[in-house]
Design a protein around this motif. Structure first.
Motif, PDB file in Angstrom:
ATOM      1  N   ALA A   1       0.809  -1.222   0.000  1.00 55.43           N
ATOM      2  CA  ALA A   1       0.000   0.000   0.000  1.00 55.43           C
ATOM      3  C   ALA A   1       0.844   1.273   0.000  1.00 55.43           C
ATOM      4  N   VAL A   2       2.000   1.253   0.650  1.00 48.87           N
ATOM      5  CA  VAL A   2       2.826   2.464   0.737  1.00 48.87           C
ATOM      6  C   VAL A   2       3.870   2.548  -0.369  1.00 48.87           C
ATOM      7  N   GLY A   3       3.937   1.550  -1.209  1.00 46.30           N
ATOM      8  CA  GLY A   3       4.841   1.628  -2.350  1.00 46.30           C
ATOM      9  C   GLY A   3       6.203   1.006  -2.148  1.00 46.30           C
ATOM     10  N   GLY A   4       6.312   0.071  -1.230  1.00 45.91           N
ATOM     11  CA  GLY A   4       7.569  -0.643  -1.061  1.00 45.91           C
ATOM     12  C   GLY A   4       8.192  -0.492   0.311  1.00 45.91           C
ATOM     13  N   LEU A   5       9.167  -1.331   0.534  1.00 49.15           N
ATOM     14  CA  LEU A   5       9.838  -1.413   1.828  1.00 49.15           C
ATOM     15  C   LEU A   5      10.580  -0.130   2.187  1.00 49.15           C
ATOM     16  N   GLU A   6      11.185   0.512   1.217  1.00 54.23           N
ATOM     17  CA  GLU A   6      11.973   1.721   1.487  1.00 54.23           C
ATOM     18  C   GLU A   6      11.120   2.833   2.077  1.00 54.23           C
ATOM     19  N   ASN A   7       9.838   2.903   1.709  1.00 50.48           N
ATOM     20  CA  ASN A   7       8.943   3.928   2.240  1.00 50.48           C
ATOM     21  C   ASN A   7       8.523   3.642   3.674  1.00 50.48           C
ATOM     22  N   MET A   8       8.764   2.442   4.167  1.00 47.13           N
ATOM     23  CA  MET A   8       8.385   2.057   5.519  1.00 47.13           C
ATOM     24  C   MET A   8       9.499   2.279   6.536  1.00 47.13           C
ATOM     25  N   ILE A   9      10.736   2.370   6.073  1.00 51.55           N
ATOM     26  CA  ILE A   9      11.888   2.442   6.975  1.00 51.55           C
ATOM     27  C   ILE A   9      12.123   3.874   7.441  1.00 51.55           C
ATOM     28  N   ASP A  10      12.265   4.040   8.752  1.00 52.30           N
ATOM     29  CA  ASP A  10      12.536   5.337   9.362  1.00 52.30           C
ATOM     30  C   ASP A  10      14.038   5.591   9.339  1.00 52.30           C
ATOM     31  N   GLN A  11      14.462   6.525   8.519  1.00 45.20           N
ATOM     32  CA  GLN A  11      15.883   6.826   8.384  1.00 45.20           C
ATOM     33  C   GLN A  11      16.445   7.522   9.630  1.00 45.20           C
ATOM     34  N   ALA A  12      15.563   8.001  10.507  1.00 44.44           N
ATOM     35  CA  ALA A  12      15.993   8.647  11.752  1.00 44.44           C
ATOM     36  C   ALA A  12      15.865   7.690  12.936  1.00 44.44           C
ATOM     37  N   CYS A  13      15.865   6.407  12.667  1.00 44.06           N
ATOM     38  CA  CYS A  13      15.733   5.388  13.703  1.00 44.06           C
ATOM     39  C   CYS A  13      16.880   5.502  14.707  1.00 44.06           C
ATOM     40  N   ARG A  14      16.577   5.234  15.981  1.00 42.30           N
ATOM     41  CA  ARG A  14      17.608   5.335  17.024  1.00 42.30           C
ATOM     42  C   ARG A  14      18.664   4.240  16.936  1.00 42.30           C
TER      43      ARG A  14
ATOM     44  N   ARG B   1      21.033   2.912  15.044  1.00 39.56           N
ATOM     45  CA  ARG B   1      21.818   3.217  13.837  1.00 39.56           C
ATOM     46  C   ARG B   1      22.529   1.987  13.278  1.00 39.56           C
ATOM     47  N   ASP B   2      22.969   1.080  14.153  1.00 34.91           N
ATOM     48  CA  ASP B   2      23.665  -0.126  13.693  1.00 34.91           C
ATOM     49  C   ASP B   2      22.727  -1.012  12.889  1.00 34.91           C
ATOM     50  N   LEU B   3      21.510  -1.218  13.397  1.00 32.78           N
ATOM     51  CA  LEU B   3      20.527  -2.035  12.697  1.00 32.78           C
ATOM     52  C   LEU B   3      20.138  -1.381  11.381  1.00 32.78           C
ATOM     53  N   LEU B   4      19.974  -0.085  11.384  1.00 34.29           N
ATOM     54  CA  LEU B   4      19.618   0.640  10.164  1.00 34.29           C
ATOM     55  C   LEU B   4      20.716   0.495   9.111  1.00 34.29           C
ATOM     56  N   ALA B   5      21.973   0.586   9.528  1.00 36.14           N
ATOM     57  CA  ALA B   5      23.086   0.414   8.595  1.00 36.14           C
ATOM     58  C   ALA B   5      23.127  -1.015   8.058  1.00 36.14           C
ATOM     59  N   LEU B   6      22.882  -1.990   8.917  1.00 35.95           N
ATOM     60  CA  LEU B   6      22.854  -3.386   8.487  1.00 35.95           C
ATOM     61  C   LEU B   6      21.778  -3.597   7.427  1.00 35.95           C
ATOM     62  N   ILE B   7      20.594  -3.052   7.677  1.00 37.36           N
ATOM     63  CA  ILE B   7      19.482  -3.217   6.725  1.00 37.36           C
ATOM     64  C   ILE B   7      19.814  -2.572   5.391  1.00 37.36           C
TER      65      ILE B   7
ATOM     66  N   ALA C   1      21.989  -7.791   1.413  1.00 34.32           N
ATOM     67  CA  ALA C   1      21.455  -8.077   0.085  1.00 34.32           C
ATOM     68  C   ALA C   1      19.975  -7.740   0.021  1.00 34.32           C
ATOM     69  N   GLN C   2      19.537  -7.276  -1.132  1.00 40.72           N
ATOM     70  CA  GLN C   2      18.148  -6.856  -1.336  1.00 40.72           C
ATOM     71  C   GLN C   2      17.152  -7.947  -0.962  1.00 40.72           C
ATOM     72  N   GLU C   3      17.452  -9.192  -1.300  1.00 42.61           N
ATOM     73  CA  GLU C   3      16.523 -10.288  -1.027  1.00 42.61           C
ATOM     74  C   GLU C   3      16.397 -10.606   0.469  1.00 42.61           C
ATOM     75  N   ASP C   4      17.381 -10.199   1.281  1.00 38.31           N
ATOM     76  CA  ASP C   4      17.336 -10.446   2.726  1.00 38.31           C
ATOM     77  C   ASP C   4      16.782  -9.252   3.518  1.00 38.31           C
ATOM     78  N   ARG C   5      16.672  -8.111   2.858  1.00 33.45           N
ATOM     79  CA  ARG C   5      16.291  -6.872   3.538  1.00 33.45           C
ATOM     80  C   ARG C   5      14.887  -6.940   4.138  1.00 33.45           C
TER      81      ARG C   5
ATOM     82  N   VAL D   1      12.434  -0.413  13.303  1.00 30.48           N
ATOM     83  CA  VAL D   1      12.961   0.517  12.315  1.00 30.48           C
ATOM     84  C   VAL D   1      11.869   1.094  11.416  1.00 30.48           C
ATOM     85  N   LEU D   2      10.610   0.737  11.670  1.00 26.95           N
ATOM     86  CA  LEU D   2       9.507   1.225  10.847  1.00 26.95           C
ATOM     87  C   LEU D   2       9.102   2.636  11.250  1.00 26.95           C
TER      88      LEU D   2
END
Length: 119
Positions: free
Chosen positions: A49-62, A64-70, A74-78, A88-89
């Motif tokens: 509904a929101v147009g993909g996984l990238e639109n769901m991820i909060d780039q200001a998530c606290r 930072r290590d998990l956000l960098a890992l994501i 690889a795209q298929e594991d993201r 991280v949503l």
């Protein structure tokens, strides 16, 4: 309408979304993501509904290590990594059947604006 608001109890934006629906007398179900995460089906429907996984991820998530890992796995594991770590949503995630949004003010404008309505 069967509106669900996925958010966190201390999230200001989640509280604003809940207040918006309360003020208009619209019934909704509030789900705290710290206590209960989205199911696989809910996650998939929101993602579509929101147009993909990238639109769901909060780039200001606290976390930072998990956000960098994501961002660097690889795209298929993201998608699986985000599903396992839903902190991280972006919140709130407002869902009505197959419709969903992760940023209610971006989609509907500021409160008081006539465009700020749930269709």
């Amino acid at each position: 309408m069967n509106i669900q608001i996925f958010g966190r109890s201390k999230c200001f934006e989640t509280k604003k979304a809940e207040r918006y629906f309360k003020e208009r007398g619209i019934r909704f179900q509030s789900i705290n993501l710290n206590e209960k995460e989205m199911s696989r089906g809910e996650f998939t429907r929101v993602k579509q509904a929101v147009g993909g996984l990238e639109n769901m991820i909060d780039q200001a998530c606290r976390d930072r290590d998990l956000l960098a890992l994501i961002q660097y796995i690889a795209q298929e594991d993201r998608e699986e990594k985000v599903f396992e770590n839903q902190k991280v949503l972006k919140t709130p995630i407002v869902r009505n059947a197959s419709q969903a949004t992760v940023d209610i003010t971006r989609r509907y404008g500021k409160p008081g604006n006539r465009a700020y309505t749930w269709e």
